[in-house]
Write a protein that holds these residues in place. Sequence first.
Motif, short mmCIF file in Angstrom:
data_model
loop_
_atom_site.label_atom_id
_atom_site.label_comp_id
_atom_site.label_asym_id
_atom_site.label_seq_id
_atom_site.Cartn_x
_atom_site.Cartn_y
_atom_site.Cartn_z
N GLY A 8 -2.96 -5.27 -12.88
CA GLY A 8 -1.68 -5.51 -12.22
C GLY A 8 -1.28 -6.96 -12.36
N PRO A 9 -0.04 -7.28 -12.05
CA PRO A 9 0.46 -8.64 -12.22
C PRO A 9 -0.37 -9.68 -11.46
CG PRO A 9 2.26 -7.14 -11.74
CD PRO A 9 0.99 -6.37 -11.53
N ILE A 10 -0.61 -10.79 -12.13
CA ILE A 10 -1.27 -11.94 -11.51
C ILE A 10 -0.39 -13.17 -11.70
CG2 ILE A 10 -3.27 -13.50 -11.57
CD1 ILE A 10 -4.96 -11.05 -12.47
N MET A 11 -0.01 -13.42 -12.95
CA MET A 11 0.81 -14.59 -13.25
C MET A 11 2.20 -14.43 -12.62
SD MET A 11 1.01 -16.28 -16.95
CE MET A 11 2.59 -16.72 -17.60
N ALA A 17 -0.23 -11.66 -3.21
CA ALA A 17 0.08 -10.29 -3.62
C ALA A 17 -0.87 -9.77 -4.69
CB ALA A 17 1.53 -10.19 -4.10
N ALA A 18 -1.25 -10.60 -5.63
CA ALA A 18 -2.17 -10.16 -6.68
C ALA A 18 -3.54 -9.83 -6.11
CB ALA A 18 -2.30 -11.23 -7.76
N ASP A 20 -4.15 -9.14 -2.58
CA ASP A 20 -4.12 -8.25 -1.40
C ASP A 20 -4.38 -6.79 -1.74
OD1 ASP A 20 -3.62 -10.50 0.10
OD2 ASP A 20 -1.50 -10.05 0.42
N TRP A 21 -3.67 -6.24 -2.73
CA TRP A 21 -3.87 -4.83 -3.03
C TRP A 21 -5.26 -4.57 -3.60
CZ3 TRP A 21 -4.90 -2.38 -7.67
CH2 TRP A 21 -4.72 -3.12 -8.83
N ARG A 22 -5.78 -5.54 -4.36
CA ARG A 22 -7.14 -5.38 -4.90
C ARG A 22 -8.18 -5.41 -3.77
NH1 ARG A 22 -4.29 -8.23 -9.04
NH2 ARG A 22 -4.66 -7.30 -11.11
N GLU A 23 -7.97 -6.25 -2.78
CA GLU A 23 -8.89 -6.29 -1.64
C GLU A 23 -8.83 -4.97 -0.86
OE1 GLU A 23 -11.22 -8.55 -1.06
OE2 GLU A 23 -10.55 -9.58 -2.88
N TRP A 24 -7.64 -4.40 -0.73
CA TRP A 24 -7.49 -3.11 -0.06
C TRP A 24 -8.28 -2.03 -0.80
CZ3 TRP A 24 -6.06 1.87 -0.80
CH2 TRP A 24 -5.78 2.63 0.34
N VAL A 25 -8.16 -2.02 -2.12
CA VAL A 25 -8.91 -1.05 -2.93
C VAL A 25 -10.40 -1.24 -2.74
CG1 VAL A 25 -9.46 -0.31 -5.29
CG2 VAL A 25 -7.09 -0.73 -4.65
N LYS A 26 -10.85 -2.48 -2.77
CA LYS A 26 -12.29 -2.74 -2.58
C LYS A 26 -12.76 -2.25 -1.22
CE LYS A 26 -11.95 -6.94 -4.97
NZ LYS A 26 -12.29 -8.35 -5.07
N ALA A 27 -11.96 -2.45 -0.19
CA ALA A 27 -12.33 -2.00 1.15
C ALA A 27 -12.42 -0.48 1.23
CB ALA A 27 -11.32 -2.52 2.18
N HIS A 28 -11.64 0.23 0.41
CA HIS A 28 -11.59 1.69 0.48
C HIS A 28 -12.44 2.41 -0.58
CE1 HIS A 28 -8.24 0.65 3.08
NE2 HIS A 28 -8.41 1.84 3.61
N LEU A 29 -12.76 1.74 -1.68
CA LEU A 29 -13.49 2.44 -2.75
C LEU A 29 -14.86 1.86 -3.10
CD1 LEU A 29 -10.67 3.33 -5.34
CD2 LEU A 29 -11.70 4.78 -3.58
N SER A 30 -15.18 0.67 -2.59
CA SER A 30 -16.49 0.10 -2.88
C SER A 30 -17.57 1.05 -2.40
CB SER A 30 -16.65 -1.27 -2.20
OG SER A 30 -15.85 -2.21 -2.85
N GLY A 31 -18.61 1.17 -3.19
CA GLY A 31 -19.69 2.09 -2.86
C GLY A 31 -19.51 3.44 -3.52
N GLU A 32 -18.27 3.87 -3.69
CA GLU A 32 -17.97 5.12 -4.40
C GLU A 32 -17.78 4.87 -5.89
OE1 GLU A 32 -14.91 7.76 -2.52
OE2 GLU A 32 -14.73 6.04 -1.14
N TYR A 33 -17.22 3.71 -6.22
CA TYR A 33 -16.92 3.35 -7.59
C TYR A 33 -17.29 1.88 -7.80
CZ TYR A 33 -14.01 7.49 -7.08
OH TYR A 33 -13.57 8.75 -6.82
N ASN A 71 -1.34 -1.51 -10.72
CA ASN A 71 -0.25 -1.83 -9.81
C ASN A 71 0.97 -2.13 -10.68
OD1 ASN A 71 1.57 -2.84 -8.00
ND2 ASN A 71 0.25 -4.42 -7.18
N TYR A 72 1.88 -1.17 -10.74
CA TYR A 72 3.11 -1.32 -11.54
C TYR A 72 4.26 -1.59 -10.58
CZ TYR A 72 6.86 -0.06 -14.85
OH TYR A 72 7.99 -0.05 -15.63
N ASN A 73 4.18 -2.72 -9.89
CA ASN A 73 5.21 -3.08 -8.92
C ASN A 73 6.38 -3.84 -9.55
OD1 ASN A 73 3.64 -5.37 -9.39
ND2 ASN A 73 3.97 -6.19 -7.34
N ARG A 74 6.17 -4.31 -10.77
CA ARG A 74 7.20 -5.03 -11.51
C ARG A 74 6.75 -5.14 -12.96
NH1 ARG A 74 5.74 -10.19 -12.78
NH2 ARG A 74 4.07 -11.15 -11.59
N PRO A 75 7.67 -5.42 -13.87
CA PRO A 75 7.26 -5.62 -15.26
C PRO A 75 6.29 -6.80 -15.38
CG PRO A 75 9.63 -5.31 -15.12
CD PRO A 75 9.13 -5.48 -13.71
#
Length: 133
Positions: A8-11, A17-18, A20-33, A71-75
């Motif tokens: 997903g976008p970083i630059m 924003a770059a 936050d969503w990754r931290e959310w994923v880690k909180a919900h999927l760590s240990g499973e993936y 994360n395709y929130n913008r080009p």
Amino acid sequence: MLKIYLSGPIMDEQPGAARDWREWVKAHLSGEYFLLDPMRRKFVDRQVDSANEIVEFDLRDVRDADLILVNYNRPSIGTSMEVFYAAHDLGKFVVAFSPLPFAECSPWMARFCTKILPDLETAVDYIRTHFSD
């Protein structure tokens, strides 16, 4: 354990924003993936001495991943390149989430993302449903 690359976008992304969503994923999927987060590296955009490293490390993560979560929130040029490389060159399954209506999605992203879902939570549910052991 299935490896998921978090694309997903970083630059030029809004502060936090770059990450936050990754931290959310880690909180919900760590240990499973096993999650491959490009933000774990401490490179600075637009520095000539790190540009090649940024791309090479990201491409290595894409190669190592079994699945790409986008994360395709913008080009984003980098995100688009990762999606194309993963889907076209490597034949990987690419799950994206986007607030954009289909009519506003790039034809390239619509073509090379295997699935585009309306939000992150739905994308995570999709991954759990279709890619859990």
